[in-house]
Design a protein around this motif. Structure first.
Motif, PDB file in Angstrom:
ATOM      1  N   GLU A  58      -1.639  10.028   6.316  1.00  0.00           N
ATOM      2  CA  GLU A  58      -1.759   8.687   5.747  1.00  0.00           C
ATOM      3  C   GLU A  58      -0.742   7.713   6.334  1.00  0.00           C
TER       4      GLU A  58
ATOM      5  N   PHE B 119      -6.901   5.942   1.804  1.00  0.00           N
ATOM      6  CA  PHE B 119      -5.585   6.463   1.494  1.00  0.00           C
ATOM      7  C   PHE B 119      -4.862   5.544   0.516  1.00  0.00           C
TER       8      PHE B 119
ATOM      9  N   LEU C 175      -8.172   1.535   5.415  1.00  0.00           N
ATOM     10  CA  LEU C 175      -7.247   2.470   4.775  1.00  0.00           C
ATOM     11  C   LEU C 175      -7.250   2.321   3.260  1.00  0.00           C
TER      12      LEU C 175
END
Length: 593
Positions: A448, A478, A474
Motif C-alpha cells: 500500500e 487501500f 488507491l
C-alpha cells in the motif's frame, strides 16, 4: 626373547593375521572416506557416522582375534591348527590379488580426496549469502525452527564489520529455487554461498553447513555441528564462527571474544515458542502480530529470563499501532530486556524502538541506534530502521546513506526499495525515486505505502493529473491513499472536490483524533484551527509527532512558529529540510496558498 618374538611373528604369518589386519584396515579406511565424503551432503545423521567409526575401531581386535583362531578357505571356515604344518596347502579366501585390490582402492580414494579438496581463495571472501536451510525433519510444521536457525546464523555473521552478508528477506526468495548457485550468487552480488540443513531429533539439534564458491560452484568445505537443544545459541555461534574462519575472515578482538564465549543455556520449550512468535512477527499482519504476542507471552511464562522474547514484544507492540494503550506494556518489556541483557543488540533495538515511538525521546533513541549499528554493522534491518529514524528527523542525506547500506545487504527487499525511493523523491531526485518505487512494486505488488509513494513520485515529475487518477484508484483499494492526495487534487484542478471531501472527513472525525483534525483543517486552509489541533496532538497523543516529516498534509503549517516550537521541544534538529510542497513549487512553480 628375540627367538620368542620371531616364533610369534612366524605364527602370525602362518595364521594370516597380518593379512586379515591389512584387509580390515583397508576396508575401514574406504568406509571412513565414504562417511566423510557423503554423510554431510546426504544429510545422514552425524551420530550414525560417529557410531559407524566406533564400531569399525572396536571391530579391529575382534577381526584380528578371529584371524588368529579361524581361517576362511574355499572349503569354508575352519579352525586353524595349533601346530605348524610344514607344507600348508590351504588356499586362503583372501589372496594376494584381493589384498592388492583393497590396497589399491584405499590408495586411490586417499589420492582422490587429497586432489579433489578445493582451496578457498587466497584472498578470502568479502560477501556471502546463507541460503534457507533445508528441513530434514520431514515435518513442515518445523519450518519456523529451521528458518530461525538460518536467520540466527545470518545475524551472527552480520556482526563482522566489512563482510557483506545478505539479509534474510533477500535469501528467502530463493527457497526451493531451481536456479544454479552461480546464478543466485550473481543475482545477489556475492562471491560465496552457504547451504545447509537442520535436523532436530529429541533433545538434539544438528546443523550441517556447506561453503560453495559463488563463481566456480566448487564445494569448498562442509561440516556438521551438534548440540543439545538448550545449547542452541552456542550452536548458532559455532556454525557462524566456522564459516567465518573458512572464508579467511580476520576477526577483530571483540569478535574473537564474542565467538569464543559460550551462550547460557535456554529453556528449550520457551525458545521454540519464541521462534514461533518471531516467524509470525515478521509477517506484520494484524492477525500474525496478535498471534506472535501470544507466543512471546507463553515463552516468558516458561522462562521469564528469555530476553529475546521481551525485546521482540517491544517491536511487536510498535507494529500493532496502538501505542498509547500499549505504552505501559512496552515499558515493562524493554525494561526487562535491558535488565537481563544490557549488552545485547536485541535489547538496544528494543530501546531504540521504545524511545522513538512510545516516550518520544529522540536523544535516547539516537544513542540506542548507534549501539545497534556498532554491534551489527552488517544487519540490513537495523540499517533500515536507523535510516527511517533519521528521515523522520528530517536528516535526508544521512538517512539515504543508511538505507543504501541496507539495500547492499538486502538487495531484494521490497520495503527497503520503497523507503529508499520515497527518500530520493523528498531529496529532489524524483526519477530515481520512481524507479526504486517501481522496483519495490515489482517485488510486492500489494504494498500500500509503495503505491502511495508512487503518487508522490508522479507529482514530483510534474504529472499532477496522473497523480490524481492514481490516488483516486488507491482510495478504492487501500487505506494509504491520503499521502499527497490534497496536493494532487489542487495541482490537477480539483480543489473544490478536495474541500468537500476534507470538510466531510473533518465533520465525521472524533474530537480526540487530533491528527485527523489538524491535517483536514490544514488542507481546508483553517491554519489556526490546524495549529491548535497540532499542539493538542503533541500533548495528548505525541506518538504522531514522529511521523510529521513523512506526511505532506502538514506542509501548510510547517512555516508556523508554533509548529517549529513543538519540533524543538521533542528534540528534532533545528535545521529542517524543504517541505514536499515547497520542493514542487521550486521545481515546477504553482504556489499553493
Amino acid at each position: 626373547m628375540s627367538r620368542d618374538i620371531k616364533k610369534l611373528i612366524d605364527e602370525l604369518k602362518r595364521r594370516r593375521v597380518f593379512r586379515v589386519a591389512a584387509v580390515y584396515s583397508g576396508f575401514a579406511f574406504i568406509v571412513f572416506q565414504i562417511i566423510d565424503a557423503t554423510f554431510d551432503t546426504l544429510g545422514i545423521p552425524q551420530w550414525l557416522g560417529k557410531y559407524s567409526i566406533i564400531a569399525l575401531a572396536l571391530g579391529f581386535p575382534i577381526a584380528v582375534g578371529l584371524g588368529w583362531a579361524f581361517d576362511i578357505t574355499d572349503k569354508g571356515v575352519i579352525r586353524t591348527k595349533n601346530k605348524p604344518i610344514e607344507h600348508d596347502s590351504r588356499k586362503p579366501f583372501v589372496g594376494n590379488r584381493s589384498l592388492s585390490i583393497v590396497a589399491a582402492i584405499a590408495v586411490i580414494m586417499a589420492i582422490w580426496g587429497w586432489i579433489d579438496t578445493p582451496e578457498v581463495r587466497a584472498e578470502g571472501y568479502q560477501s556471502i549469502a546463507v541460503l534457507p536451510f533445508d528441513n530434514y525433519m520431514g515435518d513442515t510444521s518445523q519450518d519456523y525452527f529451521v528458518d530461525g536457525m538460518t536467520e540466527a546464523i545470518i545475524a551472527q555473521l552480520a556482526r563482522l564489520e566489512g563482510l557483506r552478508v545478505i539479509s534474510r528477506t533477500s535469501v528467502m526468495r530463493f527457497r526451493g529455487s531451481e536456479k544454479s548457485l552461480t546464478e543466485i550468487a550473481d543475482e545477489l552480488g556475492v562471491d560465496a554461498i552457504v547451504e545447509g540443513s537442520v535436523l532436530k531429533a529429541g533433545n538434539e539439534v544438528r546443523i550441517t553447513a556447506q561453503l560453495i564458491d559463488g563463481l566456480s560452484d566448487e564445494h569448498l568445505w562442509a561440516n556438521s555441528f551438534e548440540k543439545q537443544l538448550d545449547q542452541v545459541l552456542s550452536l548458532q555461534r559455532n556454525v557462524a564462527s566456522a564459516i567465518a574462519e573458512q572464508i579467511k575472515w580476520t576477526f577483530e578482538p571483540e569478535d574473537e571474544t564474542h565467538f569464543a564465549e559460550e551462550e547460557k543455556p535456554v529453556d528449550s520449550d520457551a525458545y521454540e515458542l519464541y521462534l514461533k512468535g518471531w516467524s509470525l512477527r515478521i509477517l506484520e499482519t494484524n492477525t500474525s502480530l496478535e498471534r506472535a504476542m501470544n507466543y512471546f507471552d507463553a515463552a516468558l511464562i516458561l522462562d521469564s529470563s528469555l530476553y529475546q522474547a521481551h525485546a521482540a514484544k517491544v517491536v511487536t507492540l510498535f507494529l500493532n499501532n496502538d501505542r498509547i494503550q500499549s505504552q505501559g506494556e512496552a515499558l515493562e518489556a524493554v525494561s526487562r530486556a535491558v535488565e537481563l541483557a544490557p549488552d545485547k543488540s536485541e535489547s538496544w533495538m528494543a530501546q531504540a524502538i521504545y524511545h522513538q515511538f512510545f516516550d518520544i525521546n529522540i536523544s535516547k533513541a539516537q544513542k540506542a541506534f548507534e549501539k545497534v549499528i556498532d554491534a551489527r554493522p552488517g544487519d540490513a534491518e537495523s540499517r533500515r530502521e536507523y535510516g527511517l529514524f533519521l528521515m523522520r528527523l528530517g536528516l535526508h542525506e544521512e538517512a539515504i546513506n543508511q538505507l543504501e547500506k541496507s539495500r547492499a545487504y538486502d538487495p531484494l527487499s521490497a520495503l527497503c526499495l520503497r523507503d529508499l525511493g520515497q527518500l530520493y523523491i523528498r531529496a529532489g531526485q524524483a526519477q530515481k525515486g520512481m524507479d526504486l518505487i517501481n522496483a519495490s512494486l515489482g517485488l510486492d505488488p500489494e504494498n500500500e505505502q509503495a503505491e502511495a509513494y508512487k503518487g508522490m513520485a508522479l507529482l514530483a515529475v510534474n504529472k499532477p493529473m496522473l497523480a490524481y487518477e492514481h490516488y483516486e484508484y488507491l482510495s478504492n483499494k487501500f487505506r494509504w491513499y491520503h499521502i499527497g492526495l490534497p496536493l494532487a487534487m489542487i495541482r490537477s484542478g480539483h480543489s473544490e472536490p478536495l474541500f468537500n471531501r476534507m470538510d466531510s472527513l473533518k465533520q465525521q472525525s472524533d474530537e480526540t483524533n487530533y491528527f485527523l483534525k489538524a491535517v483536514t483543517s490544514a488542507a481546508l486552509g483553517d491554519i489556526d484551527e490546524a495549529i491548535t489541533a497540532f499542539e493538542n496532538m503533541a500533548v495528548r497523543d505525541p506518538n504522531g509527532v514522529m511521523f510529521i516529516n513523512e506526511e505532506p498534509l502538514w506542509d501548510p503549517i510547517r512555516h508556523r512558529p508554533e509548529y517549529k516550537k513543538v519540533l524543538r521541544e521533542f528534540g528534532f534538529p533545528e535545521q529542517q529540510p524543504e517541505s514536499f510542497s515547497d520542493m514542487l513549487n521550486r521545481l515546477h512553480g504553482f504556489h499553493i496558498e
